[in-house]
Motif scaffolding. Structure first.
Motif, PDB file in Angstrom:
ATOM      1  N   GLY A 163       0.863  -1.193   0.000  1.00  0.00           N
ATOM      2  CA  GLY A 163       0.000   0.000   0.000  1.00  0.00           C
ATOM      3  C   GLY A 163       0.888   1.228   0.000  1.00  0.00           C
ATOM      4  N   ARG A 164       0.553   2.215  -0.871  1.00  0.00           N
ATOM      5  CA  ARG A 164       1.424   3.390  -0.999  1.00  0.00           C
ATOM      6  C   ARG A 164       0.659   4.689  -0.804  1.00  0.00           C
ATOM      7  N   SER A 165      -0.425   4.661  -0.003  1.00  0.00           N
ATOM      8  CA  SER A 165      -1.162   5.912   0.224  1.00  0.00           C
ATOM      9  C   SER A 165      -0.296   6.874   1.031  1.00  0.00           C
ATOM     10  N   LEU A 166      -0.657   8.174   0.921  1.00  0.00           N
ATOM     11  CA  LEU A 166       0.091   9.192   1.674  1.00  0.00           C
ATOM     12  C   LEU A 166      -0.238   9.144   3.156  1.00  0.00           C
ATOM     13  N   VAL A 167      -1.353   8.485   3.487  1.00  0.00           N
ATOM     14  CA  VAL A 167      -1.794   8.421   4.884  1.00  0.00           C
ATOM     15  C   VAL A 167      -1.058   7.313   5.631  1.00  0.00           C
ATOM     16  N   VAL A 168      -0.836   6.195   4.962  1.00  0.00           N
ATOM     17  CA  VAL A 168      -0.262   5.038   5.665  1.00  0.00           C
ATOM     18  C   VAL A 168       1.006   4.508   4.982  1.00  0.00           C
ATOM     19  N   HIS A 187       2.276  -2.017  -4.364  1.00  0.00           N
ATOM     20  CA  HIS A 187       1.017  -1.354  -4.707  1.00  0.00           C
ATOM     21  C   HIS A 187       0.230  -2.269  -5.641  1.00  0.00           C
ATOM     22  N   ALA A 188      -0.865  -1.728  -6.160  1.00  0.00           N
ATOM     23  CA  ALA A 188      -1.771  -2.580  -6.937  1.00  0.00           C
ATOM     24  C   ALA A 188      -1.130  -3.119  -8.220  1.00  0.00           C
ATOM     25  N   LYS A 189      -0.081  -2.452  -8.708  1.00  0.00           N
ATOM     26  CA  LYS A 189       0.565  -2.905  -9.961  1.00  0.00           C
ATOM     27  C   LYS A 189       1.770  -3.817  -9.690  1.00  0.00           C
ATOM     28  N   VAL A 205       0.802  -4.226   6.184  1.00  0.00           N
ATOM     29  CA  VAL A 205      -0.265  -4.426   5.202  1.00  0.00           C
ATOM     30  C   VAL A 205      -1.288  -3.298   5.316  1.00  0.00           C
ATOM     31  N   ALA A 206      -1.364  -2.472   4.278  1.00  0.00           N
ATOM     32  CA  ALA A 206      -2.299  -1.337   4.247  1.00  0.00           C
ATOM     33  C   ALA A 206      -2.882  -1.239   2.844  1.00  0.00           C
ATOM     34  N   VAL A 207      -3.646  -2.262   2.440  1.00  0.00           N
ATOM     35  CA  VAL A 207      -4.174  -2.314   1.070  1.00  0.00           C
ATOM     36  C   VAL A 207      -5.624  -1.838   0.966  1.00  0.00           C
ATOM     37  N   GLY A 208      -6.288  -1.698   2.113  1.00  0.00           N
ATOM     38  CA  GLY A 208      -7.666  -1.221   2.075  1.00  0.00           C
ATOM     39  C   GLY A 208      -8.660  -2.240   1.555  1.00  0.00           C
ATOM     40  N   LYS A 209      -8.283  -3.538   1.620  1.00  0.00           N
ATOM     41  CA  LYS A 209      -9.205  -4.596   1.176  1.00  0.00           C
ATOM     42  C   LYS A 209      -9.212  -5.697   2.234  1.00  0.00           C
ATOM     43  N   MET A 210     -10.395  -6.002   2.697  1.00  0.00           N
ATOM     44  CA  MET A 210     -10.508  -6.961   3.803  1.00  0.00           C
ATOM     45  C   MET A 210      -9.904  -8.324   3.443  1.00  0.00           C
ATOM     46  N   ASP A 226      -0.896  -5.297  10.627  1.00  0.00           N
ATOM     47  CA  ASP A 226      -2.096  -5.180   9.786  1.00  0.00           C
ATOM     48  C   ASP A 226      -2.794  -3.861  10.095  1.00  0.00           C
ATOM     49  N   VAL A 227      -2.786  -2.955   9.118  1.00  0.00           N
ATOM     50  CA  VAL A 227      -3.328  -1.610   9.344  1.00  0.00           C
ATOM     51  C   VAL A 227      -4.833  -1.544   9.044  1.00  0.00           C
ATOM     52  N   GLY A 228      -5.341  -2.497   8.307  1.00  0.00           N
ATOM     53  CA  GLY A 228      -6.721  -2.430   7.809  1.00  0.00           C
ATOM     54  C   GLY A 228      -7.785  -2.436   8.903  1.00  0.00           C
ATOM     55  N   ILE A 229      -8.880  -1.766   8.612  1.00  0.00           N
ATOM     56  CA  ILE A 229     -10.063  -1.840   9.485  1.00  0.00           C
ATOM     57  C   ILE A 229     -11.292  -1.929   8.581  1.00  0.00           C
ATOM     58  N   HIS A 230     -12.028  -3.025   8.685  1.00  0.00           N
ATOM     59  CA  HIS A 230     -13.246  -3.205   7.890  1.00  0.00           C
ATOM     60  C   HIS A 230     -14.306  -3.859   8.760  1.00  0.00           C
ATOM     61  N   MET A 231     -15.538  -3.545   8.438  1.00  0.00           N
ATOM     62  CA  MET A 231     -16.647  -4.212   9.128  1.00  0.00           C
ATOM     63  C   MET A 231     -17.056  -5.433   8.300  1.00  0.00           C
ATOM     64  N   GLY A 239      -9.226  -7.068   9.454  1.00  0.00           N
ATOM     65  CA  GLY A 239      -8.119  -6.301   8.897  1.00  0.00           C
ATOM     66  C   GLY A 239      -7.918  -6.555   7.413  1.00  0.00           C
ATOM     67  N   ASP A 240      -6.781  -6.112   6.925  1.00  0.00           N
ATOM     68  CA  ASP A 240      -6.416  -6.332   5.513  1.00  0.00           C
ATOM     69  C   ASP A 240      -5.763  -7.697   5.319  1.00  0.00           C
ATOM     70  N   THR A 241      -5.400  -8.371   6.411  1.00  0.00           N
ATOM     71  CA  THR A 241      -4.833  -9.722   6.286  1.00  0.00           C
ATOM     72  C   THR A 241      -5.906 -10.754   6.594  1.00  0.00           C
ATOM     73  N   VAL A 260      -3.085  -2.165  15.365  1.00  0.00           N
ATOM     74  CA  VAL A 260      -2.608  -0.831  14.970  1.00  0.00           C
ATOM     75  C   VAL A 260      -3.661   0.243  15.303  1.00  0.00           C
ATOM     76  N   GLY A 261      -4.921  -0.071  15.020  1.00  0.00           N
ATOM     77  CA  GLY A 261      -6.001   0.906  15.244  1.00  0.00           C
ATOM     78  C   GLY A 261      -6.088   1.344  16.697  1.00  0.00           C
ATOM     79  N   ALA A 262      -5.745   0.450  17.612  1.00  0.00           N
ATOM     80  CA  ALA A 262      -5.830   0.777  19.044  1.00  0.00           C
ATOM     81  C   ALA A 262      -4.749   1.764  19.460  1.00  0.00           C
TER      82      ALA A 262
HETATM   83  P1  NAP Z   1      -5.959   3.427   0.204  1.00  0.00           P
HETATM   84  O1  NAP Z   1      -5.769   4.892   0.096  1.00  0.00           O
HETATM   85  O2  NAP Z   1      -7.135   2.778  -0.432  1.00  0.00           O
HETATM   86  O3  NAP Z   1      -4.644   2.758  -0.411  1.00  0.00           O
HETATM   87  C1  NAP Z   1      -4.558   1.395  -0.620  1.00  0.00           C
HETATM   88  C2  NAP Z   1      -3.212   1.073  -1.206  1.00  0.00           C
HETATM   89  O4  NAP Z   1      -3.154  -0.333  -1.386  1.00  0.00           O
HETATM   90  C3  NAP Z   1      -2.953   1.702  -2.574  1.00  0.00           C
HETATM   91  O5  NAP Z   1      -1.628   2.204  -2.618  1.00  0.00           O
HETATM   92  C4  NAP Z   1      -3.143   0.552  -3.557  1.00  0.00           C
HETATM   93  O6  NAP Z   1      -2.275   0.585  -4.676  1.00  0.00           O
HETATM   94  C5  NAP Z   1      -2.742  -0.640  -2.705  1.00  0.00           C
HETATM   95  N1  NAP Z   1      -3.397  -1.863  -3.137  1.00  0.00           N
HETATM   96  C6  NAP Z   1      -4.710  -2.069  -3.368  1.00  0.00           C
HETATM   97  N2  NAP Z   1      -4.925  -3.333  -3.770  1.00  0.00           N
HETATM   98  C7  NAP Z   1      -3.729  -3.943  -3.800  1.00  0.00           C
HETATM   99  C8  NAP Z   1      -3.291  -5.243  -4.138  1.00  0.00           C
HETATM  100  N3  NAP Z   1      -4.155  -6.182  -4.524  1.00  0.00           N
HETATM  101  N4  NAP Z   1      -1.990  -5.514  -4.041  1.00  0.00           N
HETATM  102  C9  NAP Z   1      -1.101  -4.590  -3.656  1.00  0.00           C
HETATM  103  N5  NAP Z   1      -1.455  -3.330  -3.308  1.00  0.00           N
HETATM  104  C10 NAP Z   1      -2.744  -3.015  -3.395  1.00  0.00           C
HETATM  105  O7  NAP Z   1      -5.960   2.946   1.711  1.00  0.00           O
HETATM  106  P2  NAP Z   1      -5.290   3.626   3.018  1.00  0.00           P
HETATM  107  O8  NAP Z   1      -5.971   4.909   3.337  1.00  0.00           O
HETATM  108  O9  NAP Z   1      -3.803   3.588   2.904  1.00  0.00           O
HETATM  109  O10 NAP Z   1      -5.734   2.586   4.110  1.00  0.00           O
HETATM  110  C11 NAP Z   1      -5.261   1.265   4.106  1.00  0.00           C
HETATM  111  C12 NAP Z   1      -6.002   0.483   5.168  1.00  0.00           C
HETATM  112  O11 NAP Z   1      -5.731   1.047   6.431  1.00  0.00           O
HETATM  113  C13 NAP Z   1      -7.519   0.495   5.016  1.00  0.00           C
HETATM  114  O12 NAP Z   1      -8.002  -0.795   5.307  1.00  0.00           O
HETATM  115  C14 NAP Z   1      -7.987   1.496   6.045  1.00  0.00           C
HETATM  116  O13 NAP Z   1      -9.265   1.175   6.545  1.00  0.00           O
HETATM  117  C15 NAP Z   1      -6.951   1.336   7.093  1.00  0.00           C
HETATM  118  N6  NAP Z   1      -6.704   2.509   7.943  1.00  0.00           N
HETATM  119  C16 NAP Z   1      -6.567   2.276   9.254  1.00  0.00           C
HETATM  120  C17 NAP Z   1      -6.293   3.314  10.135  1.00  0.00           C
HETATM  121  C18 NAP Z   1      -6.068   2.979  11.570  1.00  0.00           C
HETATM  122  O14 NAP Z   1      -6.153   3.837  12.427  1.00  0.00           O
HETATM  123  N7  NAP Z   1      -5.729   1.721  11.881  1.00  0.00           N
HETATM  124  C19 NAP Z   1      -6.185   4.610   9.645  1.00  0.00           C
HETATM  125  C20 NAP Z   1      -6.274   4.824   8.262  1.00  0.00           C
HETATM  126  C21 NAP Z   1      -6.540   3.757   7.419  1.00  0.00           C
HETATM  127  P3  NAP Z   1      -2.365   1.725  -5.836  1.00  0.00           P
HETATM  128  O15 NAP Z   1      -1.721   2.940  -5.234  1.00  0.00           O
HETATM  129  O16 NAP Z   1      -1.578   1.143  -6.940  1.00  0.00           O
HETATM  130  O17 NAP Z   1      -3.819   1.899  -6.132  1.00  0.00           O
END
Ligand code: NAP
Length: 281
Positions: A163-168, A187-189, A205-210, A226-231, A239-241, A260-262
């Motif tokens: 995962g390469r978002s600017l947030v995580v 990342h996704a590619k 792991v921060a992919v945003g997919k449960m 595991d950074v993910g949080i999903h219902m 999580g994402d794992t 991580v969320g805690a």
């Molecule tokens: P995001 O903006 O959706 O970014 C997801 C990243 O994952 C993107 O860089 C994407 O690649 C990559 N990705 C998606 N599918 C993939 C795959 N199949 N293989 C490899 N990489 C893949 O998500 P985010 O904001 O970073 O959040 C990530 C997770 O953390 C989410 O589950 C969110 O709920 C959770 N989160 C938790 C907290 C906390 O407090 N614990 C806070 C913020 C977020 P591309 O860039 O190529 O599209």
């Protein structure tokens, strides 16, 4: 082994409460403004967590809840007034904003000194340059705090951040790099993700997919954050794992919930206390 976020949060909160106590003695009341637009369930849940944490450590929270149809100009004016208000030391903006508001314009308006969740370009520049100025995004920093709490020295190890978002993802990779970790950012590619992940000694792991990352990415001896949080459909947080598949293979993993969320709001509270101390110097 389970890497329990609650333990990490408890230790962080104790230190922050001590720092807030010292500030109170000097007549300074650390204060966090929480800015929310609309009533999204995710935002309300994060807000409740932040309020609880602030109260626990001695930070005054002030919630600015705006209607869903708030205009960008009105929002920018509020941000400017929060910047000017010397009784406010940190600002948390619950995002994403509604589509009619330009995220970039609002982020740019925030005073980096009050940017306790690392959303401004100034804060991110500090994270990337490793200057220690500004604050890192709380979730990314929470990953590092978990490693520190469990005395896991990552220096010299191989980490893969998925995962390469600017947030995580990106800031987490940079924070690991500053700890002398050899980092691969996926990342996704990314081709052959399981093969890449398999090489990781530390896997973030921060992919945003449960449940997107499972046993195919796990390796013995691995530390998994595991950074993910999903219902889930059953109403339980996931999580994402694929935790059930990874946990028996790896050395240590963060659960969801309770990982991580805690830790995230504890990092936020610590940033507010530090921002208050800096601004009052
Ligand atoms: P995001 O903006 O959706 O970014 C997801 C990243 O994952 C993107 O860089 C994407 O690649 C990559 N990705 C998606 N599918 C993939 C795959 N199949 N293989 C490899 N990489 C893949 O998500 P985010 O904001 O970073 O959040 C990530 C997770 O953390 C989410 O589950 C969110 O709920 C959770 N989160 C938790 C907290 C906390 O407090 N614990 C806070 C913020 C977020 P591309 O860039 O190529 O599209």
């Amino acid at each position: 082994m389970l890497l329990e976020g609650k333990r990490v949060a408890q230790a962080l909160d104790e230190a922050t409460a001590r720092q807030c106590g010292e500030l109170h003695e000097k007549g300074i009341k650390p204060c966090l403004a929480i800015l929310r637009i609309g009533e999204r369930a995710d935002d309300l849940s994060y807000e409740r967590g932040a309020l609880k944490r602030c109260q626990k450590v001695g930070i005054e929270p002030r919630v600015y809840a705006l209607p869903q149809d708030t205009g960008e100009k009105q929002l920018l004016e509020l941000v400017e007034s929060l910047n000017r208000d010397e009784t406010i030391h940190g600002v948390l903006m619950l995002r994403p904003f509604p589509a009619h508001i330009r995220d970039e314009a609002v982020r740019a308006a925030l005073d980096p000194a009050k940017d306790v969740d690392g959303i401004t370009d100034g804060s991110l520049a500090g994270v990337f340059a490793g200057t220690g100025r500004g604050f890192a995004p709380c979730t990314a920093e929470a990953c590092i705090r978990i490693l520190e709490h469990y005395h896991i020295d990552p220096a010299g190890r191989r980490a893969v951040v998925v995962g390469r978002s600017l947030v995580v993802g990106r800031p987490a990779a940079m924070l690991l790099l500053h700890k002398n970790v050899t980092v691969t950012l996926c990342h996704a590619k990314t081709q052959n993700l399981p093969q890449v992940c398999h090489q990781a000694e530390i896997l973030v792991v921060a992919v945003g997919k449960m449940g997107a990352v499972g046993a195919e990415c796990a390796a013995p001896g691995q530390i998994v954050l595991d950074v993910g949080i999903h219902m889930g459909e059953d109403g339980k947080l996931r999580g994402d794992t694929d935790f059930a598949a990874m946990e028996p293979v790896v050395e240590a993993i963060t659960p969801v919930p309770g990982g991580v969320g805690a830790v995230t709001t504890s990092v936020l509270a610590e940033h507010v206390a530090r921002a208050a101390a800096r601004q009052c110097q």
